[in-house]
Design a protein around this motif. Structure first.
Motif, short mmCIF file in Angstrom:
data_model
loop_
_atom_site.label_atom_id
_atom_site.label_comp_id
_atom_site.label_asym_id
_atom_site.label_seq_id
_atom_site.Cartn_x
_atom_site.Cartn_y
_atom_site.Cartn_z
N ALA A 7 -23.47 26.68 -1.80
CA ALA A 7 -23.34 25.54 -0.91
C ALA A 7 -23.96 25.85 0.45
O ALA A 7 -24.13 27.00 0.83
N LEU A 8 -24.30 24.79 1.18
CA LEU A 8 -24.83 24.95 2.53
C LEU A 8 -23.74 25.44 3.47
O LEU A 8 -22.56 25.11 3.31
N ASN A 9 -24.14 26.19 4.46
CA ASN A 9 -23.19 26.73 5.43
C ASN A 9 -22.76 25.62 6.38
O ASN A 9 -23.59 25.03 7.08
N PRO A 10 -21.47 25.31 6.46
CA PRO A 10 -21.02 24.24 7.35
C PRO A 10 -21.07 24.61 8.83
O PRO A 10 -20.90 23.74 9.68
N ILE A 11 -21.29 25.88 9.12
CA ILE A 11 -21.34 26.34 10.51
C ILE A 11 -22.79 26.36 10.99
O ILE A 11 -23.65 27.05 10.42
N ALA A 12 -23.08 25.60 12.02
CA ALA A 12 -24.44 25.52 12.54
C ALA A 12 -24.78 26.71 13.43
O ALA A 12 -25.90 27.22 13.40
N LEU A 13 -23.80 27.16 14.22
CA LEU A 13 -24.05 28.24 15.18
C LEU A 13 -22.75 28.97 15.45
O LEU A 13 -21.69 28.34 15.60
N GLN A 14 -22.84 30.28 15.51
CA GLN A 14 -21.66 31.08 15.82
C GLN A 14 -21.97 32.02 16.97
O GLN A 14 -22.91 32.81 16.92
N LEU A 15 -21.17 31.91 18.03
CA LEU A 15 -21.32 32.76 19.21
C LEU A 15 -20.02 33.51 19.39
O LEU A 15 -19.07 33.02 20.02
N PRO A 17 -16.49 34.45 18.73
CA PRO A 17 -15.42 33.72 18.05
C PRO A 17 -15.64 32.20 18.02
O PRO A 17 -14.94 31.48 17.32
N LEU A 18 -16.64 31.74 18.78
CA LEU A 18 -16.91 30.30 18.86
C LEU A 18 -17.79 29.86 17.69
O LEU A 18 -18.89 30.38 17.50
N GLU A 19 -17.30 28.89 16.93
CA GLU A 19 -18.05 28.34 15.80
C GLU A 19 -18.38 26.88 16.07
O GLU A 19 -17.49 26.08 16.38
N ILE A 20 -19.65 26.54 15.98
CA ILE A 20 -20.09 25.15 16.11
C ILE A 20 -20.45 24.65 14.72
O ILE A 20 -21.37 25.15 14.08
N HIS A 21 -19.70 23.69 14.24
CA HIS A 21 -19.87 23.19 12.88
C HIS A 21 -20.91 22.08 12.83
O HIS A 21 -21.06 21.29 13.77
N TRP A 22 -21.60 22.00 11.70
CA TRP A 22 -22.56 20.93 11.49
C TRP A 22 -21.89 19.57 11.59
O TRP A 22 -22.49 18.59 12.03
N TYR A 23 -20.63 19.48 11.15
CA TYR A 23 -19.90 18.23 11.23
C TYR A 23 -19.88 17.69 12.66
O TYR A 23 -20.19 16.53 12.91
N GLY A 24 -19.54 18.57 13.61
CA GLY A 24 -19.50 18.17 15.01
C GLY A 24 -20.87 17.82 15.54
O GLY A 24 -21.03 16.86 16.31
#
Length: 276
Positions: A7-15, A17-24
């Motif tokens: 499956a595609l990774n739902p997380i667009a960017l991780q810095l 502990p901060l995770e930016i999800h593709w959903y957002g």
């Protein structure tokens, strides 16, 4: 046919502990585009840009609260036993109808307090909301949610879908109906139709673009909802299907009633108060 694996990774960017999800990211993109289009149309209809931006600032948080509250109400046995989960929207559980209802209430209250026609403002917003919904459903795609029942690889291939989309529909060992896609395409078609005809002279009274949106969305959502596996239920009935029927019938009735009112201005007349 060779399919991609995994499956595609739902997380667009991780810095850290901060995770930016593709959903957002997708939802934010949809909102920004919708607001930009609404601002353009508001100017044509002699509505202040400040009013539109203020409405958005008020409506966004309340629509999120409404979407969550709607979901929690119909899943109350679970949240009653787990009250700490109520505020954890990152664990899932928001409903678009709840968000739309809450945002509409905010729009109506704001318009009454600022001498604006709520019908006109909602007309301006309706097509852009439909576009935002079409884009936002791809956030569900990235999270592998809002899908339908089990189907076959052959069926998905017959839809001429790209491999990466088909593979994302492989959930818990089975291929699933891409109901997120059906609703996204339905909303995109509705958006294109409304955008292409809303400036036709004499076609729409104020409020009728909104009512057209409600009828179009409710009709399509009724059938898509019947295919989904994550519906909210009221007894044996799917809540969203009940709401869709009520909204569809209600919108038709209001359209007929308003057409009989001679004082209803045309949509193209815009803001008759000219407070611009």
């Amino acid at each position: 046919m060779n399919l991609l694996v995994g499956a595609l990774n739902p997380i667009a960017l991780q810095l850290g502990p901060l995770e930016i999800h593709w959903y957002g990211v997708i939802i934010a993109t949809a909102v920004v585009l919708a607001v930009a289009l609404a601002l353009q149309e508001a100017k044509r209809r002699r509505v202040s840009e400040d009013d539109i931006l203020n409405l958005i600032l008020w409506a966004l948080p309340f629509s999120l609260i409404g979407a969550r509250l709607y979901y929690v109400i119909f899943e109350w046995p679970y949240y009653q036993a787990n009250p700490g989960e109520i505020i954890k929207i990152w664990h899932g559980g928001i409903a678009i109808y709840g968000g739309l209802i809450a945002a509409s209430i905010v729009f109506i209250i704001y318009c009454r307090n600022h001498a604006l026609s709520a019908w006109l403002i909602l007309d301006i917003a309706a097509p852009t909301v439909m576009l935002a919904q079409a884009i936002g459903r791809w956030g569900n795609f990235m999270n592998q949610e809002a899908y339908g029942g089990v189907t076959s690889l052959h069926f998905l291939q017959q839809l001429h879908l790209p491999n990466w989309l088909i593979q994302q529909m492989l959930i818990d060992g089975s291929y699933r109906q891409p109901t997120f896609l059906y609703e996204s395409v339905w909303n995109l078609i509705g958006f294109a139709i409304l955008m292409s005809i809303r400036h036709r002279t004499g076609w729409f009274k104020q409020g009728e673009i909104l009512l057209s949106y409600i009828m179009w969305y409710a009709f399509g959502r009724f059938f898509v909802e019947g295919m989904r596996t994550d519906s909210l239920y009221l007894g044996p009935l799917r809540v969203s299907q009940i709401v869709s029927i009520v909204l569809l019938i209600g919108a038709i009735a209001v359209w007929i009633w308003r057409r009989r009112q001679k004082q209803v201005p045309d949509y193209l007349a815009g803001n008759l108060t000219q407070r611009y």
